[in-house]
Motif scaffolding. Structure first.
Motif, PDB file in Angstrom:
ATOM      1  N   TYR A 104       0.816  -1.220   0.000  1.00  0.00           N
ATOM      2  CA  TYR A 104       0.000   0.000   0.000  1.00  0.00           C
ATOM      3  C   TYR A 104       0.845   1.263   0.000  1.00  0.00           C
ATOM      4  O   TYR A 104       0.316   2.359  -0.134  1.00  0.00           O
ATOM      5  N   SER A 105       2.164   1.094   0.200  1.00  0.00           N
ATOM      6  CA  SER A 105       3.010   2.282   0.293  1.00  0.00           C
ATOM      7  C   SER A 105       3.566   2.671  -1.076  1.00  0.00           C
ATOM      8  O   SER A 105       4.087   3.766  -1.247  1.00  0.00           O
ATOM      9  N   LEU A 106       3.430   1.781  -2.050  1.00  0.00           N
ATOM     10  CA  LEU A 106       4.046   2.028  -3.352  1.00  0.00           C
ATOM     11  C   LEU A 106       3.574   3.337  -3.976  1.00  0.00           C
ATOM     12  O   LEU A 106       4.383   4.167  -4.412  1.00  0.00           O
ATOM     13  N   LEU A 107       2.254   3.548  -3.959  1.00  0.00           N
ATOM     14  CA  LEU A 107       1.711   4.763  -4.560  1.00  0.00           C
ATOM     15  C   LEU A 107       2.170   6.003  -3.809  1.00  0.00           C
ATOM     16  O   LEU A 107       2.437   7.041  -4.402  1.00  0.00           O
ATOM     17  N   TRP A 108       2.286   5.869  -2.500  1.00  0.00           N
ATOM     18  CA  TRP A 108       2.749   6.995  -1.685  1.00  0.00           C
ATOM     19  C   TRP A 108       4.198   7.345  -2.040  1.00  0.00           C
ATOM     20  O   TRP A 108       4.531   8.521  -2.182  1.00  0.00           O
ATOM     21  N   PHE A 109       5.032   6.328  -2.179  1.00  0.00           N
ATOM     22  CA  PHE A 109       6.424   6.576  -2.551  1.00  0.00           C
ATOM     23  C   PHE A 109       6.512   7.216  -3.925  1.00  0.00           C
ATOM     24  O   PHE A 109       7.303   8.131  -4.145  1.00  0.00           O
ATOM     25  N   LEU A 110       5.680   6.736  -4.836  1.00  0.00           N
ATOM     26  CA  LEU A 110       5.648   7.313  -6.177  1.00  0.00           C
ATOM     27  C   LEU A 110       5.287   8.797  -6.112  1.00  0.00           C
ATOM     28  O   LEU A 110       5.898   9.632  -6.778  1.00  0.00           O
ATOM     29  N   THR A 111       4.292   9.112  -5.289  1.00  0.00           N
ATOM     30  CA  THR A 111       3.862  10.504  -5.126  1.00  0.00           C
ATOM     31  C   THR A 111       5.019  11.367  -4.624  1.00  0.00           C
ATOM     32  O   THR A 111       5.344  12.409  -5.217  1.00  0.00           O
ATOM     33  N   ALA A 112       5.631  10.894  -3.536  1.00  0.00           N
ATOM     34  CA  ALA A 112       6.725  11.662  -2.946  1.00  0.00           C
ATOM     35  C   ALA A 112       7.893  11.785  -3.928  1.00  0.00           C
ATOM     36  O   ALA A 112       8.482  12.861  -4.083  1.00  0.00           O
ATOM     37  N   GLY A 113       8.179  10.681  -4.638  1.00  0.00           N
ATOM     38  CA  GLY A 113       9.289  10.673  -5.594  1.00  0.00           C
ATOM     39  C   GLY A 113       9.051  11.650  -6.738  1.00  0.00           C
ATOM     40  O   GLY A 113       9.934  12.452  -7.084  1.00  0.00           O
ATOM     41  N   ALA A 114       7.850  11.619  -7.290  1.00  0.00           N
ATOM     42  CA  ALA A 114       7.526  12.502  -8.415  1.00  0.00           C
ATOM     43  C   ALA A 114       7.599  13.961  -7.980  1.00  0.00           C
ATOM     44  O   ALA A 114       8.119  14.819  -8.699  1.00  0.00           O
ATOM     45  N   LEU A 115       7.088  14.225  -6.805  1.00  0.00           N
ATOM     46  CA  LEU A 115       7.090  15.588  -6.278  1.00  0.00           C
ATOM     47  C   LEU A 115       8.524  16.092  -6.104  1.00  0.00           C
ATOM     48  O   LEU A 115       8.862  17.216  -6.500  1.00  0.00           O
ATOM     49  N   LEU A 116       9.346  15.218  -5.542  1.00  0.00           N
ATOM     50  CA  LEU A 116      10.740  15.577  -5.297  1.00  0.00           C
ATOM     51  C   LEU A 116      11.489  15.811  -6.604  1.00  0.00           C
ATOM     52  O   LEU A 116      12.235  16.784  -6.748  1.00  0.00           O
ATOM     53  N   LEU A 117      11.221  14.934  -7.553  1.00  0.00           N
ATOM     54  CA  LEU A 117      11.901  15.004  -8.838  1.00  0.00           C
ATOM     55  C   LEU A 117      11.600  16.322  -9.549  1.00  0.00           C
ATOM     56  O   LEU A 117      12.502  17.026 -10.007  1.00  0.00           O
ATOM     57  N   PHE A 118      10.326  16.660  -9.592  1.00  0.00           N
ATOM     58  CA  PHE A 118       9.934  17.871 -10.314  1.00  0.00           C
ATOM     59  C   PHE A 118      10.278  19.141  -9.554  1.00  0.00           C
ATOM     60  O   PHE A 118      10.340  20.216 -10.130  1.00  0.00           O
ATOM     61  N   THR A 119      10.512  19.012  -8.256  1.00  0.00           N
ATOM     62  CA  THR A 119      10.954  20.169  -7.491  1.00  0.00           C
ATOM     63  C   THR A 119      12.447  20.390  -7.729  1.00  0.00           C
ATOM     64  O   THR A 119      12.892  21.516  -7.927  1.00  0.00           O
ATOM     65  N   ALA A 120      13.189  19.300  -7.713  1.00  0.00           N
ATOM     66  CA  ALA A 120      14.635  19.391  -7.885  1.00  0.00           C
ATOM     67  C   ALA A 120      14.992  19.849  -9.302  1.00  0.00           C
ATOM     68  O   ALA A 120      15.922  20.624  -9.484  1.00  0.00           O
ATOM     69  N   ARG A 121      14.269  19.341 -10.284  1.00  0.00           N
ATOM     70  CA  ARG A 121      14.556  19.697 -11.670  1.00  0.00           C
ATOM     71  C   ARG A 121      13.555  20.728 -12.166  1.00  0.00           C
ATOM     72  O   ARG A 121      12.534  20.414 -12.730  1.00  0.00           O
ATOM     73  N   ARG A 122      13.880  21.991 -11.900  1.00  0.00           N
ATOM     74  CA  ARG A 122      13.000  23.098 -12.283  1.00  0.00           C
ATOM     75  C   ARG A 122      12.715  23.095 -13.784  1.00  0.00           C
ATOM     76  O   ARG A 122      11.604  23.389 -14.217  1.00  0.00           O
ATOM     77  N   ASP A 123      13.734  22.728 -14.589  1.00  0.00           N
ATOM     78  CA  ASP A 123      13.547  22.744 -16.047  1.00  0.00           C
ATOM     79  C   ASP A 123      12.507  21.719 -16.487  1.00  0.00           C
ATOM     80  O   ASP A 123      11.697  21.979 -17.378  1.00  0.00           O
ATOM     81  N   TRP A 124      12.486  20.544 -15.833  1.00  0.00           N
ATOM     82  CA  TRP A 124      11.480  19.528 -16.142  1.00  0.00           C
ATOM     83  C   TRP A 124      10.080  20.046 -15.804  1.00  0.00           C
ATOM     84  O   TRP A 124       9.137  19.835 -16.544  1.00  0.00           O
ATOM     85  N   LEU A 125      10.012  20.707 -14.648  1.00  0.00           N
ATOM     86  CA  LEU A 125       8.728  21.253 -14.207  1.00  0.00           C
ATOM     87  C   LEU A 125       8.227  22.286 -15.207  1.00  0.00           C
ATOM     88  O   LEU A 125       7.053  22.328 -15.557  1.00  0.00           O
ATOM     89  N   GLU A 126       9.177  23.115 -15.687  1.00  0.00           N
ATOM     90  CA  GLU A 126       8.789  24.150 -16.664  1.00  0.00           C
ATOM     91  C   GLU A 126       8.303  23.510 -17.958  1.00  0.00           C
ATOM     92  O   GLU A 126       7.321  23.960 -18.557  1.00  0.00           O
TER      93      GLU A 126
END
Lengths: 152, 302
Positions: free
Chosen positions: A49-71
């Motif tokens: 049940y934690s897989l989706l939660w980890f995915l959420t946190a991971g995606a959020l972190l990824l797009f925060t760290a890589r501003r260019d990807w977010l843009e």
């Protein structure tokens, strides 16, 4: 009174205004990760049940760290202000998690029904056995095929 | 959307069609005529299982069992087994059934939790299949369904003229408890919906007074909708080409307790049931078996 002066003593610790959303997002992700790890470690949350939660946190972190990807993402979906795309991402993952919950609840409910039905039937058979000593009062249908002729 | 296929019914003796039995008297006469080939075989007493779902119906249960006792006297050739499913009642139903159940030769199953009418009835079907019932009848535990009308529902199935017989309040010859106009309207709506979706003609779609053949019981024991079983169950049954017919019955008003239906709730109910019923037309369902055998085996036979 500006929000900055309202923050008062706290504001000097915060990063530049433009990166503040990233700051909070990263902080949030770290808290989420820590909480998830701790819950799993203590056995309060199943890994499945934690897989989706980890995915959420991971995606959020990824797009925060890589501003260019977010843009790029913001441009792709037509969002003018890139950090808003972060919320969009969050809402998307929240929907996934909620849907997952609904699915699990439905499955558990169906399982519960089957269990309770079988429990009821078994209990009735045990009671019949106890009463008669040998055979239950619902005889089992013979497997070789029933005699279909009945007297009306 | 209509998923009606060509019928693959192996056992039928006469061509089965959607039939509406007008007169129950004629019906039992026809039963005798339609079974000459079977008469040669050694006949045995038909087993009739009567599934009674009961949730807090302690006040009515004994009366219902009493009526079934009268039916036993009226039809001494039939082996009648009342199967009472106590659906997690919070009243003294359990104690009552423990005490009076054996006196009426009733089989009672106590579910530890309240599962709702659909799952409770399904439990009864599972017991009926285990017992090897020829006909399984569903009867409400609140005493609305008159037990003396049971032969009218059972006979068409014993004569193999139908797989499902519905006791209907709305076809010619019925009477007694005429329900509220709101309910009548809703029943008519579901009737049209079922006609459009699966091409069957059932007038009293919300009637819980129904009888099923051994094959239909076997199917429903494996697949029965939980939520709104009265209306929804017709969809999988029609998809498997079970023959559905209706007979008129006189129902009585409830003797205790009250129905919980209000106009707003019933509108909400109608929408929910309509959606669920539509979903049933596209949902995967288990196969239909023939007297305990797989349908494929039946099809393979010469």
């Amino acid at each position: 009174m500006s929000p900055d002066s309202m923050l008062g003593i706290l504001s000097w610790k915060l990063p530049d205004y433009r990166f503040r959303i990233e700051f909070w997002a990263v902080l949030g992700c770290i808290v989420l990760f820590t909480a998830l790890m701790e819950l799993i470690r203590r056995g309060r949350l199943k890994e499945r049940y934690s897989l989706l939660w980890f995915l959420t946190a991971g995606a959020l972190l990824l797009f925060t760290a890589r501003r260019d990807w977010l843009e790029n993402l913001a441009q792709l979906v037509g969002v003018y202000y890139p950090p808003t795309a972060l919320f969009l991402l969050l809402v998307f993952f929240m929907l996934l998690i909620l849907m997952h919950f609904s699915m699990e609840i439905s499955r558990l409910l169906a399982d519960k029904h089957t269990l309770v039905q079988n429990l009821g039937i078994l209990e009735a058979r045990v009671r019949a056995l106890e009463r008669t000593g040998s055979s239950p009062d619902l005889e089992v249908k013979n497997e070789s095929g029933r005699d279909n002729s009945v007297d009306t | 959307m209509a998923l009606k296929k060509q019928p693959v019914i192996a056992r039928q003796t006469t061509p089965l069609r959607l039939i509406s039995i007008k007169n129950p008297r004629q019906d039992s006469a026809a039963t005798q005529q339609n079974t000459p080939s079977i008469a040669k075989l050694p006949a045995r007493a038909p087993k009739i299982a009567i599934v009674i779902p009961a949730y807090n119906e302690a006040k009515n249960l004994e009366k219902v069992l009493d009526e079934l006792q009268k039916l036993r006297k009226a039809r001494p050739r039939w082996r009648i087994l009342p199967i009472i499913i106590n659906d997690g009642s919070t009243d003294h139903s359990k104690e009552l059934l423990e005490r009076v159940g054996p006196l009426y030769e009733a089989y009672s199953v106590h579910l530890p939790l309240n599962l709702g009418i659909g799952s409770a009835v399904q439990t009864g079907f599972q017991c009926a299949v285990r017992w090897g019932a020829d006909v399984t009848l569903q009867l409400d535990g609140d005493g609305q369904h008159p037990a003396l009308e049971i032969p009218n529902l059972v006979c068409p199935i014993l004569a193999k003229r139908a797989d499902v017989v519905v006791g209907s309040r709305y076809i010619k010859g019925a009477g007694g408890n005429v329900s509220s106009s709101m309910r009548q309207w809703g029943t008519y709506f579901f009737s049209r919906l079922l006609k459009v979706l699966v091409g069957i003609n059932v007038r009293d779609t919300t009637s819980g007074f129904r009888a099923f053949s051994a094959d239909a019981t076997d199917f429903l024991a494996r697949y029965y909708p939980d939520d709104y079983p009265e209306v929804e169950a017709y969809v999988p049954l029609a998809r498997h080409d079970f023959t559905i017919s209706e007979v008129p019955v006189k129902m009585r008003p409830r003797s205790h307790g009250a129905s919980s239906i209000t106009p707003i709730r019933s509108l909400y109910y109608m929408i929910k049931v309509a959606i669920a019923t539509m979903m049933d037309t596209i949902r995967p369902i288990p196969i239909r078996r023939h007297s305990g055998r797989l349908q494929e085996e039946v099809d393979r036979e010469p």
